[in-house]
Scaffold this motif. Sequence first.
Motif, PDB file in Angstrom:
ATOM      1  N   ASP A 144       0.736  -1.252  -0.012  1.00  0.00           N
ATOM      2  CA  ASP A 144      -0.173  -0.142  -0.020  1.00  0.00           C
ATOM      3  C   ASP A 144       0.855   1.209  -0.132  1.00  0.00           C
ATOM      4  OD1 ASP A 144      -2.306  -1.761   0.308  1.00  0.00           O
ATOM      5  OD2 ASP A 144      -2.494  -1.290   2.336  1.00  0.00           O
ATOM      6  N   PRO A 145       0.410   2.423  -0.401  1.00  0.00           N
ATOM      7  CA  PRO A 145       1.277   3.454  -0.422  1.00  0.00           C
ATOM      8  C   PRO A 145       1.521   3.922   1.052  1.00  0.00           C
ATOM      9  CG  PRO A 145      -0.805   3.809  -2.250  1.00  0.00           C
ATOM     10  CD  PRO A 145      -0.692   2.661  -1.471  1.00  0.00           C
ATOM     11  N   LEU A 146       2.581   4.591   1.207  1.00  0.00           N
ATOM     12  CA  LEU A 146       2.600   5.064   2.671  1.00  0.00           C
ATOM     13  C   LEU A 146       2.078   6.282   2.656  1.00  0.00           C
ATOM     14  CD1 LEU A 146       4.798   4.750   5.122  1.00  0.00           C
ATOM     15  CD2 LEU A 146       6.396   6.337   3.807  1.00  0.00           C
ATOM     16  N   PRO A 147       1.438   6.690   3.864  1.00  0.00           N
ATOM     17  CA  PRO A 147       0.824   7.961   3.939  1.00  0.00           C
ATOM     18  C   PRO A 147       1.892   9.132   3.693  1.00  0.00           C
ATOM     19  CG  PRO A 147      -0.264   6.679   5.640  1.00  0.00           C
ATOM     20  CD  PRO A 147       0.915   5.592   4.743  1.00  0.00           C
ATOM     21  N   LEU A 148       1.389  10.327   3.305  1.00  0.00           N
ATOM     22  CA  LEU A 148       2.367  11.134   2.960  1.00  0.00           C
ATOM     23  C   LEU A 148       3.007  11.680   4.209  1.00  0.00           C
ATOM     24  CD1 LEU A 148       0.489  13.569   0.165  1.00  0.00           C
ATOM     25  CD2 LEU A 148       2.158  11.676  -0.064  1.00  0.00           C
ATOM     26  N   LEU A 149       4.360  12.053   4.326  1.00  0.00           N
ATOM     27  CA  LEU A 149       4.955  12.303   5.352  1.00  0.00           C
ATOM     28  C   LEU A 149       5.146  11.367   6.517  1.00  0.00           C
ATOM     29  CD1 LEU A 149       4.241  16.329   5.906  1.00  0.00           C
ATOM     30  CD2 LEU A 149       5.904  15.097   4.280  1.00  0.00           C
ATOM     31  N   HIS A 150       4.576  10.094   6.331  1.00  0.00           N
ATOM     32  CA  HIS A 150       5.011   9.093   7.347  1.00  0.00           C
ATOM     33  C   HIS A 150       6.383   8.628   7.377  1.00  0.00           C
ATOM     34  CE1 HIS A 150       0.861   7.734   8.873  1.00  0.00           C
ATOM     35  NE2 HIS A 150       0.749   8.870   8.653  1.00  0.00           N
ATOM     36  N   HIS A 151       7.135   9.007   6.037  1.00  0.00           N
ATOM     37  CA  HIS A 151       8.468   8.631   6.116  1.00  0.00           C
ATOM     38  C   HIS A 151       9.080   9.089   7.210  1.00  0.00           C
ATOM     39  CE1 HIS A 151       8.653  12.358   3.807  1.00  0.00           C
ATOM     40  NE2 HIS A 151       9.967  12.406   4.244  1.00  0.00           N
ATOM     41  N   TRP A 152       8.725  10.281   7.854  1.00  0.00           N
ATOM     42  CA  TRP A 152       9.587  10.761   9.061  1.00  0.00           C
ATOM     43  C   TRP A 152       9.359   9.998  10.390  1.00  0.00           C
ATOM     44  CZ3 TRP A 152       6.560  16.038   8.551  1.00  0.00           C
ATOM     45  CH2 TRP A 152       7.232  16.953   7.448  1.00  0.00           C
ATOM     46  N   LEU A 153       8.656   8.889  10.311  1.00  0.00           N
ATOM     47  CA  LEU A 153       8.655   7.735  11.321  1.00  0.00           C
ATOM     48  C   LEU A 153       9.887   6.869  11.108  1.00  0.00           C
ATOM     49  CD1 LEU A 153       5.040   6.751  10.977  1.00  0.00           C
ATOM     50  CD2 LEU A 153       5.974   8.654  12.518  1.00  0.00           C
ATOM     51  N   TYR A 154      10.599   6.768  10.131  1.00  0.00           N
ATOM     52  CA  TYR A 154      11.605   5.836   9.812  1.00  0.00           C
ATOM     53  C   TYR A 154      12.986   6.390  10.086  1.00  0.00           C
ATOM     54  CZ  TYR A 154       7.477   3.507   8.557  1.00  0.00           C
ATOM     55  OH  TYR A 154       6.240   2.677   8.523  1.00  0.00           O
ATOM     56  N   PHE A 155      14.035   5.747   9.951  1.00  0.00           N
ATOM     57  CA  PHE A 155      15.480   6.232   9.814  1.00  0.00           C
ATOM     58  C   PHE A 155      15.642   6.787  11.041  1.00  0.00           C
ATOM     59  CE2 PHE A 155      13.236   6.903   5.550  1.00  0.00           C
ATOM     60  CZ  PHE A 155      14.095   5.941   4.793  1.00  0.00           C
ATOM     61  N   TRP A 156      15.517   5.990  12.151  1.00  0.00           N
ATOM     62  CA  TRP A 156      15.690   6.638  13.306  1.00  0.00           C
ATOM     63  C   TRP A 156      17.387   6.722  13.708  1.00  0.00           C
ATOM     64  CZ3 TRP A 156      12.794   2.583  17.220  1.00  0.00           C
ATOM     65  CH2 TRP A 156      11.365   3.188  17.092  1.00  0.00           C
ATOM     66  N   ASP A 157      17.733   7.992  14.367  1.00  0.00           N
ATOM     67  CA  ASP A 157      19.082   8.069  14.558  1.00  0.00           C
ATOM     68  C   ASP A 157      19.215   7.885  16.258  1.00  0.00           C
ATOM     69  OD1 ASP A 157      21.789   8.799  14.765  1.00  0.00           O
ATOM     70  OD2 ASP A 157      21.362  11.001  14.666  1.00  0.00           O
ATOM     71  N   VAL A 158      19.308   6.689  16.572  1.00  0.00           N
ATOM     72  CA  VAL A 158      19.327   6.357  18.158  1.00  0.00           C
ATOM     73  C   VAL A 158      20.750   6.483  18.796  1.00  0.00           C
ATOM     74  CG1 VAL A 158      18.604   4.728  19.862  1.00  0.00           C
ATOM     75  CG2 VAL A 158      17.439   4.848  17.629  1.00  0.00           C
ATOM     76  N   LYS A 159      20.911   7.469  19.890  1.00  0.00           N
ATOM     77  CA  LYS A 159      22.122   7.600  20.291  1.00  0.00           C
ATOM     78  C   LYS A 159      22.284   7.073  21.822  1.00  0.00           C
ATOM     79  CE  LYS A 159      23.761  10.323  17.087  1.00  0.00           C
ATOM     80  NZ  LYS A 159      24.855   9.618  16.244  1.00  0.00           N
ATOM     81  N   PRO A 160      23.377   6.697  22.331  1.00  0.00           N
ATOM     82  CA  PRO A 160      23.416   6.169  23.728  1.00  0.00           C
ATOM     83  C   PRO A 160      23.157   7.401  24.582  1.00  0.00           C
ATOM     84  CG  PRO A 160      25.661   6.342  22.823  1.00  0.00           C
ATOM     85  CD  PRO A 160      24.502   6.451  21.696  1.00  0.00           C
ATOM     86  N   PRO A 161      22.859   7.196  25.955  1.00  0.00           N
ATOM     87  CA  PRO A 161      22.905   8.466  26.852  1.00  0.00           C
ATOM     88  C   PRO A 161      23.888   9.621  26.534  1.00  0.00           C
ATOM     89  CG  PRO A 161      22.108   6.528  27.913  1.00  0.00           C
ATOM     90  CD  PRO A 161      22.642   5.850  26.685  1.00  0.00           C
ATOM     91  N   GLN A 162      24.932   8.985  26.717  1.00  0.00           N
ATOM     92  CA  GLN A 162      26.265   9.811  26.654  1.00  0.00           C
ATOM     93  C   GLN A 162      26.350  10.823  25.295  1.00  0.00           C
ATOM     94  OE1 GLN A 162      26.356   6.608  26.828  1.00  0.00           O
ATOM     95  NE2 GLN A 162      28.212   5.749  25.641  1.00  0.00           N
ATOM     96  N   GLY A 163      25.331  10.264  24.041  1.00  0.00           N
ATOM     97  CA  GLY A 163      25.509  10.970  23.046  1.00  0.00           C
ATOM     98  C   GLY A 163      24.400  11.973  22.996  1.00  0.00           C
ATOM     99  N   LEU A 164      23.608  12.144  23.962  1.00  0.00           N
ATOM    100  CA  LEU A 164      22.590  13.242  23.963  1.00  0.00           C
ATOM    101  C   LEU A 164      22.932  14.664  24.617  1.00  0.00           C
ATOM    102  CD1 LEU A 164      19.664  10.671  25.075  1.00  0.00           C
ATOM    103  CD2 LEU A 164      20.519  11.574  22.832  1.00  0.00           C
ATOM    104  N   GLY A 165      22.278  15.722  24.074  1.00  0.00           N
ATOM    105  CA  GLY A 165      22.451  17.028  24.675  1.00  0.00           C
ATOM    106  C   GLY A 165      21.312  17.176  25.601  1.00  0.00           C
ATOM    107  N   ALA A 166      21.472  18.182  26.556  1.00  0.00           N
ATOM    108  CA  ALA A 166      20.572  18.331  27.698  1.00  0.00           C
ATOM    109  C   ALA A 166      19.295  18.403  27.463  1.00  0.00           C
ATOM    110  CB  ALA A 166      21.077  19.544  28.448  1.00  0.00           C
ATOM    111  N   ASP A 167      18.775  18.874  26.109  1.00  0.00           N
ATOM    112  CA  ASP A 167      17.528  18.937  25.563  1.00  0.00           C
ATOM    113  C   ASP A 167      16.744  17.803  25.210  1.00  0.00           C
ATOM    114  OD1 ASP A 167      18.895  18.806  23.160  1.00  0.00           O
ATOM    115  OD2 ASP A 167      18.423  20.452  22.299  1.00  0.00           O
ATOM    116  N   GLY A 168      17.791  16.565  25.058  1.00  0.00           N
ATOM    117  CA  GLY A 168      17.169  15.112  24.701  1.00  0.00           C
ATOM    118  C   GLY A 168      17.526  15.103  23.114  1.00  0.00           C
TER     119      GLY A 168
END
Length: 281
Positions: free
Chosen positions: A40-64
Amino acid sequence: MSEFEDWIGRSVSVTDVLECARSNALDVALGGEGAGKAGDPLPLLHHWLYFWDVKPPQGLGADGHPAKGGFLPPVPLPRRMWAGGRVSFVKPLLLGQTVTKTSTITAIKEKTGSTGKLVFVTVRHDLDVGEGIAVSEEQDLVYREPASAMLPAPVAAPAPDVAWREEVNPDSVLLFRYSALTMNGHRIHYDRKYAMEEEAYPGLVVHGPLQATLLVALAARSLDVPVTGFDFRGQQPAFDGVPLHVCGQATESGAEVWTQQGEAKNMVATVRTSVLAGSAA
């Protein structure tokens, strides 16, 4: 900005599968049935749900957010948000597809606004399904100085009298769900104490991408021709606790759409179509 010139042209690629569960979860969170299946077609702009950039706790700034100085330049201003963007839908993305996203920093500019110094970073993202680019977009990220005073809270008002309008309740549950589905750790969307005490917002901030997703979905349901482009810009933040009106009207080339709380427009956008648009009604 000369100190960040080395970042212009930097590029990174990541591959992901547009699995159904994530898109369906957002559909259900917004009141839909979540019935999308592979092909099925992916709903428009749902591509923002993918391609996560997951960082470990030490790789985060104070704002998250991920700490500065990796792919994005280490701009010293503390507050950062997604200011707007421009998206071209070349051909549909399909649920279940394997997609490669290539991100490139194309510009870094310093400006001065009513709140002080601003630095804008523009990133182009090209999504390739193996047969050429399917979606190409530019995102404008803005870095800002610390807030000098808390913004006023919006006041609820009746829905505007326009051709297309819907009302969404941007409560803390919806904001938390969208943050989780996009792996967005920015604390202004779920940590009320941080949002109010550190960034001087009167409540939790409604994600700009969430507002954009609501707007393009409204246009896609209301027009009788496919959406081929979407240009959006945040004018002022929207907050939880007050109804968010999702509004729009057809134009000769597509549509004008916007979100609104009270009398103020929060996000404004232009929808483009490949042929003259009309109302499906």
